[in-house]
Design an enzyme around this catalytic site. Sequence first.
Site, short mmCIF file in Angstrom:
data_model
loop_
_atom_site.label_atom_id
_atom_site.label_comp_id
_atom_site.label_asym_id
_atom_site.label_seq_id
_atom_site.Cartn_x
_atom_site.Cartn_y
_atom_site.Cartn_z
N THR A 143 -27.00 -57.55 -36.39
CA THR A 143 -25.49 -58.09 -36.46
C THR A 143 -24.71 -57.96 -35.37
O THR A 143 -24.89 -57.35 -34.53
CB THR A 143 -25.07 -56.66 -37.59
N ASP B 290 -18.99 -56.86 -39.27
CA ASP B 290 -18.06 -55.64 -38.76
C ASP B 290 -18.44 -54.51 -39.76
O ASP B 290 -18.13 -54.66 -40.96
CB ASP B 290 -16.70 -56.00 -38.84
N ASN C 48 -26.84 -48.98 -35.17
CA ASN C 48 -26.71 -48.47 -33.79
C ASN C 48 -25.29 -48.98 -33.45
O ASN C 48 -24.73 -48.23 -32.42
CB ASN C 48 -27.63 -49.49 -33.04
N SER D 162 -27.77 -41.60 -32.96
CA SER D 162 -26.94 -40.56 -32.56
C SER D 162 -26.95 -40.42 -31.16
O SER D 162 -26.74 -41.44 -30.35
CB SER D 162 -27.28 -39.17 -33.18
N TYR E 285 -15.41 -38.39 -30.04
CA TYR E 285 -16.74 -38.89 -29.83
C TYR E 285 -17.81 -38.03 -30.37
O TYR E 285 -18.75 -38.27 -31.44
CB TYR E 285 -17.25 -39.37 -28.66
N LYS F 213 -20.16 -37.91 -33.84
CA LYS F 213 -21.86 -37.83 -33.90
C LYS F 213 -22.21 -36.60 -34.54
O LYS F 213 -23.08 -36.53 -35.25
CB LYS F 213 -22.15 -37.82 -32.40
N THR G 158 -26.76 -48.62 -20.35
CA THR G 158 -26.27 -49.60 -21.70
C THR G 158 -24.94 -49.58 -21.12
O THR G 158 -24.37 -49.02 -20.22
CB THR G 158 -26.35 -49.07 -23.18
#
Length: 256
Positions: free
Chosen positions: A34, A58, A85, A136, A150, A154, A185
Amino acid sequence: MAKQKVWLVTGVSSGFGRELMKAAAAAGNTAIGTVRRPDQVKDVDAISPGFTRGAVLDVNDHAAGRALVDRLVKEHGGVDVLVNNAGYGLFGAVEEVGMAEARAQMETNFFGALAMTQAVLPSMRKRRSGHIVQISSQAGISSTPGLGIYNASKFALEGFSEALSVEVASLGIHVTLVEPGPFRTRWAGPSMHYATERIDDYSPATDATRSRFADPSAWQPGDPERAAKAIVNMTEVPAPPLRLPMGAMAVAVIRK
């Protein structure tokens, strides 16, 4: 050869998501990834023509997520592996983060993953098979000043997934929490969000972490391509783990 599976991976425009699409397809699976914009779909289709397909979603649009899963059930019989993800980082001391910013973080990182998980469960229960992979973080186990909200998102992901793993254990469904440390990333770079407010009193506690994000490539040792291959391999074992720490830093932090 392992049986070909249907993968659904959210958030595949870059990073782990994109590498997972490559690795899943290389193993002979059909991978649907996606993205949030229609113009990104062709790029996903081209990752591995015939094996990868893009879909606009979304994850905060829960009805659209259910519709996508329903479509895949009709087209393929179901989703064998869901990878939640999609997500982003939010930097700011707890007092600095506005309530709207905190809610947006939880909407994507927690409620988005919860909604997609709930969307695939009915067909997985019916088929008595399936694997839900939650991306995670070591931040889901140990907190860092400046990343408290954040961390909370998680921690919440870890909490419901651990309970879910027990609830579905007798139904042939597996749940795995992948807990990466720093990987190369966009998470600590262009994807990072920052709280609008900044309070100088918190600088001694948060500035060291903030400065690291200025050049994330200098301190992110993990290779997302290798991680993606390891995740694909993990989905093929008969008894996959509930938790899969990835990278030396994650292992050290979680052990501590």
